[in-house]
Write a protein that holds these residues in place. Structure first.
Motif, PDB file in Angstrom:
ATOM      1  N   UNK A   1       0.827  -1.200   0.000  1.00  0.00           N
ATOM      2  CA  UNK A   1       0.000   0.000   0.000  1.00  0.00           C
ATOM      3  C   UNK A   1       0.860   1.247   0.000  1.00  0.00           C
ATOM      4  N   UNK A   2       1.943   1.181   0.748  1.00  0.00           N
ATOM      5  CA  UNK A   2       2.845   2.329   0.795  1.00  0.00           C
ATOM      6  C   UNK A   2       3.431   2.581  -0.594  1.00  0.00           C
ATOM      7  N   UNK A   3       3.873   1.508  -1.229  1.00  0.00           N
ATOM      8  CA  UNK A   3       4.449   1.640  -2.560  1.00  0.00           C
ATOM      9  C   UNK A   3       3.429   2.171  -3.548  1.00  0.00           C
ATOM     10  N   UNK A   4       2.233   1.600  -3.521  1.00  0.00           N
ATOM     11  CA  UNK A   4       1.267   2.023  -4.524  1.00  0.00           C
ATOM     12  C   UNK A   4       0.811   3.452  -4.264  1.00  0.00           C
ATOM     13  N   UNK A   5       0.728   3.824  -3.002  1.00  0.00           N
ATOM     14  CA  UNK A   5       0.380   5.212  -2.694  1.00  0.00           C
ATOM     15  C   UNK A   5       1.440   6.158  -3.235  1.00  0.00           C
ATOM     16  N   UNK A   6       2.674   5.766  -3.041  1.00  0.00           N
ATOM     17  CA  UNK A   6       3.770   6.601  -3.499  1.00  0.00           C
ATOM     18  C   UNK A   6       3.705   6.804  -5.008  1.00  0.00           C
ATOM     19  N   UNK A   7       3.467   5.720  -5.706  1.00  0.00           N
ATOM     20  CA  UNK A   7       3.409   5.805  -7.161  1.00  0.00           C
ATOM     21  C   UNK A   7       2.214   6.651  -7.608  1.00  0.00           C
ATOM     22  N   UNK A   8       1.067   6.414  -6.963  1.00  0.00           N
ATOM     23  CA  UNK A   8      -0.108   7.192  -7.343  1.00  0.00           C
ATOM     24  C   UNK A   8       0.116   8.676  -7.094  1.00  0.00           C
ATOM     25  N   UNK A   9       0.782   8.969  -6.003  1.00  0.00           N
ATOM     26  CA  UNK A   9       1.052  10.365  -5.692  1.00  0.00           C
ATOM     27  C   UNK A   9       1.940  10.982  -6.780  1.00  0.00           C
ATOM     28  N   UNK A  10       2.925  10.206  -7.230  1.00  0.00           N
ATOM     29  CA  UNK A  10       3.791  10.706  -8.283  1.00  0.00           C
ATOM     30  C   UNK A  10       2.992  10.965  -9.554  1.00  0.00           C
ATOM     31  N   UNK A  11       2.035  10.090  -9.824  1.00  0.00           N
ATOM     32  CA  UNK A  11       1.204  10.279 -11.013  1.00  0.00           C
ATOM     33  C   UNK A  11       0.353  11.539 -10.875  1.00  0.00           C
TER      34      UNK A  11
ATOM     35  N   UNK B   1       0.953  14.201  -9.005  1.00  0.00           N
ATOM     36  CA  UNK B   1       1.814  15.371  -9.068  1.00  0.00           C
ATOM     37  C   UNK B   1       2.303  15.663 -10.474  1.00  0.00           C
ATOM     38  N   UNK B   2       2.359  14.621 -11.293  1.00  0.00           N
ATOM     39  CA  UNK B   2       2.973  14.785 -12.604  1.00  0.00           C
ATOM     40  C   UNK B   2       2.156  15.652 -13.551  1.00  0.00           C
ATOM     41  N   UNK B   3       0.839  15.732 -13.274  1.00  0.00           N
ATOM     42  CA  UNK B   3      -0.010  16.595 -14.099  1.00  0.00           C
ATOM     43  C   UNK B   3      -0.319  15.997 -15.471  1.00  0.00           C
TER      44      UNK B   3
END
Lengths: 150, 150
Positions: A5-15, A17-19
């Motif tokens: 969950x931590x990993x997937x949250x991190x990735x989703x957050x990057x997505x 933020x990426x705009x």
DNA sequence: ATCTCGTAGGTCAGTAAAAGTCAAAGTCAG
DNA sequence: CTGACTTTGACTTTTACTGACCTACGAGAT
């Protein structure tokens, strides 16, 4: 909380933020950052970033390698976007009802959303507004509502 | 007192304490705590936390798994009706947002509904309306939308 | 051009940690 | 005694995590 969950949250957050819906990560780098083995990243990508869930994952090995995760909610979004762009400055109530029925019929929105949108664009809501202005407000409201569910 | 009663009381107490009608338990953990076999928890959930009795049970297996029991307000309609009646002739936008968050938090509306309602009562939709009239329209819109989902 | 080596990502099988299922056995009111 | 409700535990399925080994890419050396 699970590592996945931590990993997937991190990735989703990057997505987010990426705009532009794209995140590019270094597998080893991210794994080191989050304190897990690199293959755990693959596990998360395989289980939570599948095409079925609206993502495409590409990668390149070797020096300067990377994994690119792209969000692709294209279908629904672009159909709705298209509709939004086709709505002019004014929209009468019967046309609005038809548009919403079509969205529902095409499975682009849920029944619940259809009900709410229908009410929000109905004259029931606009009794205090000058009749000349109602169709203008209706157009704005429908566009805003559709934008919010893209 | 029966084991099942002890278990179901415990779960109901967790739901009470949660304030938002959701309890999340670890099956094995709870079973160990109450000194019963894990499958007894399933029995209790199957026999006393059914949809007919106003509960939704979801779960996830595997490492870090859980069981989530959500109480769906039996008295949803009257709670919403009560709120509708408490809304006056005018409603400012920040109060509206708070009301909607509370509805969501109390599980009286879905996330999707909350998003749509929030947009529909936001000033984004009312830019063409005379500022003096906006809070009046907002009150009407929120009441109508809530009426529609009763 | 080809070889070689370091750097990255990919795969897969194994282990562990949950939760789910189901049928057999127990309990208890009527 | 009977039937409905409880309790138990053996077995299944799903999900999470790890590590050993594999494959691909790029760049510098020959």
């Amino acid at each position: 909380m699970r590592l996945s969950d931590i990993i997937s949250e991190r990735i989703m957050k990057m997505i987010e933020d990426s705009q532009n819906g794209i995140a590019e990560i270094g597998r080893n780098e991210l794994a080191a950052l989050l304190g897990c083995v690199p293959s755990q990243i693959n596990y998360v990508l395989a289980s939570r970033f599948t095409p079925e869930q609206g993502y495409i994952v590409e990668s390149r090995r070797g020096g300067g390698g990377f994994i690119r995760i792209t969000r692709v909610s294209v279908d629904r979004s672009s159909a709705i976007m298209h509709l939004i762009n086709s709505i002019g400055e004014r929209l009468d109530s019967s046309t609005a009802r038809i548009l919403v029925s079509n969205l529902l019929y095409q499975n682009l929105i849920s029944t619940e959303a259809a009900v709410l949108i229908n009410i929000a664009v109905s004259d029931k809501c606009y009794r205090d507004i000058d009749p000349n202005l109602r169709d203008t407000v209706r157009a704005t409201v429908l566009k805003q509502l559709l934008l919010s569910i893209i």
